[in-house]
Scaffold this active site. Structure first.
Site, PDB file in Angstrom:
ATOM      1  CB  ALA A   1       1.556  -5.050   9.030  1.00 30.63           C
TER       2      ALA A   1
ATOM      3  CB  SER B   1      -1.667   0.588   8.444  1.00 25.18           C
ATOM      4  OG  SER B   1      -1.803  -0.225   9.610  1.00 25.18           O
ATOM      5  CG  ASP B   2      -3.556  -5.328   5.501  1.00 26.48           C
ATOM      6  OD1 ASP B   2      -4.427  -4.849   4.758  1.00 26.48           O
ATOM      7  OD2 ASP B   2      -3.552  -6.516   5.866  1.00 26.48           O
ATOM      8  CD  GLN B   3      -6.797  -4.854  12.824  1.00 28.51           C
ATOM      9  OE1 GLN B   3      -8.004  -4.840  12.601  1.00 28.51           O
ATOM     10  NE2 GLN B   3      -6.248  -4.153  13.815  1.00 28.51           N
TER      11      GLN B   3
ATOM     12  CE  LYS C   1      -3.921  -2.078   2.489  1.00 31.13           C
ATOM     13  NZ  LYS C   1      -4.678  -2.091   3.765  1.00 31.13           N
TER      14      LYS C   1
END
Length: 207
Positions: free
Chosen positions: A110, A73-75, A57
């Site tokens: 993250a 960011s990623d979850q 991203k």
């Protein structure tokens, strides 16, 4: 340092939750939604998925905005090591909450800060990465309460089917993490450390 001298800060996300969190830092920023494929790869560990997507991203937005500091960011939520995605509708959300009640779920949030002032092909130097884990224990609640919660808040765009920043907090028995903002989707403690290392000042008085 006057605000005009700051590097441009971009949040690589269309999430209103992440925009609200980043706004707490009182830094000017823009939000740009990245266009990437978020499908997990076969056999990919949950934390690896989260880290890869956070980096992808940030890189996607940095590629078209040279010179900027870009936040990705990623979850990924997991139960017994199995990924739990965004439910998308009521039936899937209810099935998720039934599966998680009385259980401990791990959320991998993250974070990537991409420094677009460095050459794009120098990814090892340009990208700071971190994975903040949050351990969430859900209450053992009956179906009627789970169903009622979903109809009130409709958290169908949230991994794990619960908005901890809203009424979903009533579904939870315990949250364990080094960063309380990580569960909402943007770990601010980790992010402020990355921004400091990139030379971003804080607590500036208005010029």
């Amino acid at each position: 340092m006057p605000s005009s001298a700051l590097p441009r800060l971009i949040l690589a996300s269309g999430s209103a939750y992440r925009r609200e969190l980043l706004g707490r830092l009182h830094l000017p920023f823009d939000a740009v939604s990245p266009d990437i494929d978020e499908t997990p790869r076969p056999g990919e560990a949950p934390e690896a998925t989260a880290l890869r997507l956070a980096r992808d991203k940030a890189a996607a937005v940095a590629r078209t905005h040279p010179g900027a500091l870009v936040i990705g960011s990623d979850q990924v939520a997991t139960l017994d090591g199995v990924q739990i995605g965004k439910p998308g509708d009521h039936a899937r959300a209810l099935a998720q909450l039934r599966m998680m009640r009385g259980r401990r779920v791990v959320f991998h949030t993250a974070l990537c800060l991409w420094d677009g002032r460095l050459p794009f092909d120098a990814a090892a130097q340009a990208a700071q990465l971190d994975n903040v884990q949050v351990f969430v224990t859900f209450r053992d609640l009956p179906d009627a309460e789970l169903d009622a919660y979903l109809r009130i808040e409709q958290p169908y765009d949230c991994a794990g089917s619960a908005k901890n920043e809203g009424l979903g907090i009533a579904l939870l028995e315990r949250i364990d993490s080094s960063d309380p903002t990580a569960l909402t989707g943007l770990p601010l403690i980790a992010l402020t450390g990355m921004l400091r290392r990139a030379g971003m000042p804080f607590f500036m008085t208005q010029q």
